[in-house]
Design an enzyme around this catalytic site. Structure first.
Site, short mmCIF file in Angstrom:
data_model
loop_
_atom_site.label_atom_id
_atom_site.label_comp_id
_atom_site.label_asym_id
_atom_site.label_seq_id
_atom_site.Cartn_x
_atom_site.Cartn_y
_atom_site.Cartn_z
CB CYS A 1 -8.21 -4.99 -2.36
SG CYS A 1 -7.58 -6.23 -3.48
CB THR B 1 -0.93 0.00 1.23
OG1 THR B 1 -1.79 -1.14 1.14
CG2 THR B 1 -1.76 1.26 1.31
#
Lengths: 62, 340
Positions: free
Chosen positions: B282, B28
């Protein structure tokens, strides 16, 4: 989706069903259900307070 | 020095130079930094950020953040390009979006981790190259599982997906892609504070091992996913298997069952000894429907995602497929949806 399907089962071909939902998934899943069942998607609209309106024309015999 | 060794090994594995490889503390963070720093570096060339509608949430969020141009008085726009029913980006629309004047950065994933569909990265990169727009390719779901294309300007990858450790991720930026940090100065300009050395070394070694054994793992799992796709379609009523049946990751398969609550099915399968995922992998903390399935126009409820590990046993897959139709039927029976 399940309630729309119950209505569709007994509806005459050509009947227009309007689904009102506060679940954001309805805007995706009611059209997907209509496609899988051979019904026609007429309209998807967003209303106030997250209300989703999906209009479907029942085409296939249930 | 040890970190340089890890970067050199990763560079060799992805076809890059060592000095093009940066190590991030998470996938991320790598994606966020890629989008922010390239968008800032190119702010005088273009302010808009083009993304496919099925990018990882981190890319979509970073694109929205960067397109707002927090470092400049004039905001740009995040342009989302739709996908077809298989989850493949609308290539004509993507080409046209990147060719529009004012684009700073474009992003297209290599493969979608939720449904497995591979994206037309080569064609998208060609269009971006002609427009002079750098293309960020998120290979977070694919590196270690599928052959990596050369067609990228910025590449992000996730060791967690190739058997590496948590706490490290990879960001590769081709020489010549302009980027500018948007935070305080640090010895590591892109990921202040750097990453843990043992994690970086172990990620590099795991990647070399994953790539060396990829061909065999690919063939085995690809055949099993084919088996799952065909048996699920044939044996479970009112089900749609999502994603491209051929042009896909070898190990991921997702299907959606009409009139089924995904969580109820997960619970039922858990009772039978099978751990599966439902909804979006996700954005698991969100109650919103999966943006990937929604963009594809497939059912977002009643969804099951399977990711086959490299050591998956064919017998276990068959056992799962044997119990699945009954599990779906039991969940439907409690909802009273027979005959709908």
């Amino acid at each position: 989706v399940i309630r729309a399907a119950r209505v569709a089962r007994t509806a005459a071909p050509g009947t227009v069903v309007t689904v009102l939902s506060t679940d954001p998934a309805a805007r995706h899943d009611v059209p997907a259900w209509a496609r899988m069942r051979g019904h026609e998607l007429v309209e998807v609209a967003d209303g106030p307070d997250g209300l989703v309106t999906v209009v479907v024309r029942i085409l296939a015999p249930a | 020095m040890l970190l340089d060794g890890a970067r050199e090994a990763i560079a060799g594995a992805v076809g890059a130079r060592t000095d093009e490889v940066d190590l991030a503390p998470s996938h991320t963070a790598g994606l966020h930094t890629a989008v922010r720093t390239v968008a800032r570096g190119r702010r005088r060339v273009g302010r808009d950020v083009v993304v496919s509608a099925v990018e990882r949430s981190a890319v979509l969020a970073a694109a929205e953040f960067a397109a707002a141009q927090p470092w400049s008085p004039t905001p740009g726009t995040r342009v989302r390009v739709g996908v077809d029913r298989s989850g493949r980006v609308d290539l004509d629309a993507f080409r046209s979006a990147v060719a529009t004047p004012g684009v700073g950065l474009a992003a297209l994933q290599h493969a979608n981790g939720e449904v497995g569909t591979l994206q037309p990265v080569d064609e998208a990169h060609e269009a971006a190259r002609r427009a002079g727009v750098p293309l960020l390719v998120d290979a977070g779901a694919s590196l270690g599982h599928a052959p990596l294309p050369d067609a990228w300007d910025v590449l992000a990858a996730d060791p967690g997906d190739w058997g590496g450790p948590a706490g490290v991720a990879v960001l590769v930026t081709r020489a010549g892609v302009r980027r500018a940090p948007d935070g305080p100065d640090d010895e590591d300009r892109w990921f202040p504070g750097g990453v843990a050395v043992p994690a970086a070394l172990s990620a590099a070694v795991a990647l070399q091992h994953a790539l060396a054994t990829r061909a065999a793992a690919d063939a085995d799992r690809r055949a099993l996913v084919d088996r799952i796709r065909s048996r699920v379609s044939a044996e479970v009523p009112d089900v749609e298997v999502a994603g491209d049946p051929a042009h896909r990751l070898p190990h991921v398969v997702t299907f959606s069952c009409l009139y089924v609550d995904g969580e109820a099915l997960v619970t039922e399968l858990d009772r039978l000894g099978f751990a599966v995922g439902s909804g979006s992998a996700c954005t698991s903390s969100s109650l919103e429907p999966s943006h990937v399935l929604a963009a594809m126009g497939v059912l977002t409820h009643g969804n099951v995602r399977l990711a086959l590990p490299r050591d998956v046993r064919a017998d276990d897959v068959e056992s799962f497929l044997d119990v699945l139709p009954g599990a779906v039927a039991r969940v439907r029976a409690t909802l009273g949806v027979d005959g709908l």
